[in-house]
Design an enzyme around this catalytic site. Structure first.
Site, short mmCIF file in Angstrom:
data_model
loop_
_atom_site.label_atom_id
_atom_site.label_comp_id
_atom_site.label_asym_id
_atom_site.label_seq_id
_atom_site.Cartn_x
_atom_site.Cartn_y
_atom_site.Cartn_z
N ARG A 15 -1.87 14.25 -8.61
CA ARG A 15 -2.61 13.33 -9.48
C ARG A 15 -3.89 14.00 -9.98
O ARG A 15 -4.31 15.03 -9.46
CB ARG A 15 -2.97 12.05 -8.70
N LYS A 75 -8.36 12.67 -4.16
CA LYS A 75 -8.40 12.73 -2.69
C LYS A 75 -9.76 13.21 -2.21
O LYS A 75 -10.53 13.81 -2.95
CB LYS A 75 -7.32 13.72 -2.18
N TYR A 94 -11.35 8.80 -3.45
CA TYR A 94 -10.94 8.27 -2.15
C TYR A 94 -11.55 9.17 -1.07
O TYR A 94 -11.46 10.40 -1.18
CB TYR A 94 -9.41 8.31 -1.96
N HIS A 96 -11.76 7.77 2.69
CA HIS A 96 -11.22 7.35 4.00
C HIS A 96 -12.00 8.04 5.13
O HIS A 96 -11.42 8.68 6.01
CB HIS A 96 -9.71 7.64 4.09
N GLU A 118 -11.96 3.37 -1.94
CA GLU A 118 -11.29 2.39 -1.08
C GLU A 118 -12.20 1.28 -0.59
O GLU A 118 -11.71 0.27 -0.08
CB GLU A 118 -10.61 3.08 0.12
N ASP A 270 0.94 4.22 6.81
CA ASP A 270 -0.43 4.75 6.83
C ASP A 270 -1.34 3.95 7.76
O ASP A 270 -2.44 4.40 8.07
CB ASP A 270 -1.01 4.83 5.41
N1 LIG Z 1 2.92 4.55 2.26
C1 LIG Z 1 2.20 4.51 1.15
O1 LIG Z 1 2.25 5.41 0.32
C2 LIG Z 1 1.33 3.31 0.88
C3 LIG Z 1 0.79 3.10 -0.39
C4 LIG Z 1 0.05 1.94 -0.62
C5 LIG Z 1 -0.17 1.02 0.43
N2 LIG Z 1 0.35 1.29 1.67
C6 LIG Z 1 0.21 0.37 2.81
O2 LIG Z 1 1.05 -0.76 2.63
C7 LIG Z 1 0.57 -1.81 3.48
C8 LIG Z 1 0.53 -3.12 2.70
O3 LIG Z 1 -0.48 -3.03 1.70
P1 LIG Z 1 -0.81 -4.26 0.71
O4 LIG Z 1 -1.71 -3.71 -0.34
O5 LIG Z 1 0.44 -4.94 0.30
O6 LIG Z 1 -1.63 -5.23 1.69
P2 LIG Z 1 -1.95 -6.78 1.42
O7 LIG Z 1 -3.15 -7.09 2.22
O8 LIG Z 1 -1.93 -7.09 -0.03
O9 LIG Z 1 -0.68 -7.53 2.07
C9 LIG Z 1 -0.39 -7.54 3.43
C10 LIG Z 1 0.34 -8.81 3.76
O10 LIG Z 1 0.83 -8.71 5.11
C11 LIG Z 1 0.81 -10.03 5.62
N3 LIG Z 1 0.99 -9.99 7.08
C12 LIG Z 1 0.09 -9.73 8.05
N4 LIG Z 1 0.67 -9.84 9.26
C13 LIG Z 1 1.97 -10.17 9.05
C14 LIG Z 1 3.08 -10.43 9.90
N5 LIG Z 1 2.96 -10.39 11.21
N6 LIG Z 1 4.26 -10.74 9.32
C15 LIG Z 1 4.39 -10.80 7.98
N7 LIG Z 1 3.37 -10.57 7.13
C16 LIG Z 1 2.18 -10.27 7.66
C17 LIG Z 1 -0.52 -10.58 5.15
O11 LIG Z 1 -0.57 -11.99 5.25
C18 LIG Z 1 -0.54 -10.08 3.70
O12 LIG Z 1 0.02 -11.02 2.79
C19 LIG Z 1 -0.80 -1.33 3.97
O13 LIG Z 1 -0.64 -0.80 5.27
C20 LIG Z 1 -1.15 -0.24 3.00
O14 LIG Z 1 -2.07 0.69 3.56
C21 LIG Z 1 1.08 2.42 1.90
#
Ligand SMILES: NC(=O)c1ccc[n+]([C@@H]2O[C@H](COP(=O)([O-])OP(=O)(O)OC[C@H]3O[C@@H](n4cnc5c(N)ncnc54)[C@H](O)[C@@H]3O)[C@@H](O)[C@H]2O)c1
Length: 374
Positions: A15, A75, A94, A96, A118, A270
């Protein structure tokens, strides 16, 4: 202001922090934009496009850091870049910090101003510079899941949307936030039979209102998750508890209840993952199999689609970059609380509470570094 855009040098990061369109917006209001040679290449932008947008190309990363008052990046700086960061230079990227003491110490030592994407936060507590990457990862989770459900990829050999006369695949999404909602939209659009779970009933009400009829909502609990896993083909982990490790919603013993070739995509990797058997993987080697269940746990999913990710990220960052360039960081942060919350390290001091807590460093109120209000 003089703005510098270095090429990202972290492994596999394609990126770039500014597009030619962003360079045009900055240069047309009088700012000087220096872009490192080939910085946009990984995202499909050429040096000529930047030049036509009013930017100047500099040959090396050293030249960009040397010339710029504000560095915009994607990054966090890596060790090779620590020595390039100058005292009083503004870095908007970012960071972190809480995950790296070495980075925190290096930025403190540099005397720079570190404004972290972030932690820029809106009054409704949303994080506008994290949302775009969650949108990308959520949509990608279904694209990847569909691919790995194919037999040659070690999946069940089921087509997500089915065909006339054959039932579609069943997709279970754990978490109905940004990632989960985007995953549900994509899976529903492809014709899958989708269930999305959350612990927030109001969120489920909202999702029930806005998502198409082939998406059902279901309250998340261990009992309810267990009741669904044996009948679902693709399971997406998308939960988040802010500031904490992801709760383990799928335990190792549950894998044996799943059909062979079921695909698990744990986007929450993550934050430690919401599947007990989740281990971070890379785009080079994205999957592994445990108990005949395929796991996809890539920690930087948006990195695979740098064109889309760059545009999504810069759509969100550019308004803030423009504010910082127009007013300087002190005035801009004084005028904008979301930007002020982005300040993490200022002139050798940690001004963000959770970063100070992470490494037992003194926390200095950010106001100390901002001009007094009148
Ligand atoms: N792997 C990657 O490349 C990547 C990229 C972007 C985001 N992420 C990760 O994805 C995850 C989700 O991010 P997001 O932006 O959607 O977060 P978000 O806060 O928008 O949504 C999280 C949801 O999880 C729900 N939740 C909490 N505990 C729960 C449970 N026990 N059962 C069911 N639902 C539950 C919450 O109520 C909320 O609605 C984060 O860990 C984020 O860091 C990873």
């Amino acid at each position: 202001m003089i703005i510098g855009v270095p090429q990202e040098i972290k492994n596999n990061e394609n990126r770039v922090a500014l597009t030619p369109s962003g360079a045009k917006e900055l240069s047309k209001v009088g700012h000087t934009v220096y872009v490192q040679q080939n910085a946009g290449e990984g995202s499909g932008f050429t040096d000529i496009e930047y030049q036509e947008a009013g930017a100047e190309i500099l040959p090396t990363i050293e030249a960009v850091y040397e010339a710029a008052e504000m560095i915009v990046k994607v990054k966090e700086p890596i060790a090779q870049e620590y020595g390039l960061v100058r005292k009083d230079q503004l870095l908007f990227t970012y960071f972190h910090f809480a995950s790296s003491e070495a980075l925190t110490q290096a930025m403190m030592k540099s005397g720079a101003i570190c404004l972290a994407y972030e932690t820029v936060e809106l009054p409704d507590r949303s994080l506008p510079l994290l949302v775009p990457m969650s949108e990308v990862a959520g949509r990608m989770s279904i694209q990847e899941g569909a691919k790995y459900l194919e037999k040659p990829m070690q999946g069940r050999g089921i087509l997500l949307g089915g065909v006339p006369g054959v039932r579609p695949a069943k997709v279970l999404i754990l978490g109905g936030g940004i990632v989960g909602t985007n995953a549900a939209k994509m899976a529903a659009g492809l014709g899958a039979d989708v269930t999305i779970m959350d612990i927030n009933l109001n969120r489920l009400r909202y999702l029930d209102d806005v998502l198409p009829a082939n998406v059902n909502t279901f309250m998340s609990s261990e009992y309810n998750i267990r009741s669904l896993i044996s009948s679902h083909d693709l399971i997406v982990g998308a939960v988040l508890i802010p500031g904490a490790k992801a709760p383990k919603l799928i335990s190792r013993d549950m894998l044996r209840e799943m059909k062979p070739g079921t695909v698990l995509v744990d986007v929450a990797v993550d934050q430690g993952g919401c599947i007990e058997t989740c281990e971070p993987t890379t785009h080079e080697n994205p999957t592994y199999v445990i108990d005949n269940v395929l796991h996809y746990c890539v920690a930087n999913m948006p990195g695979a689609v740098p064109y889309t990710s760059t545009l999504a990220l810069t759509n969100a960052t550019l308004p803030y970059t423009l504010q910082l360039a127009k007013h300087g960081w002190e005035q801009a942060c004084q005028q904008s609380n979301p930007l002020k919350l982005g300040l993490n390290v200022v002139r050798g001091e940690v001004v963000y509470q959770s970063v100070a807590n992470a490494f037992n460093l003194p926390h200095v109120p950010v106001e100390k570094h901002l001009p007094q209000s009148v």
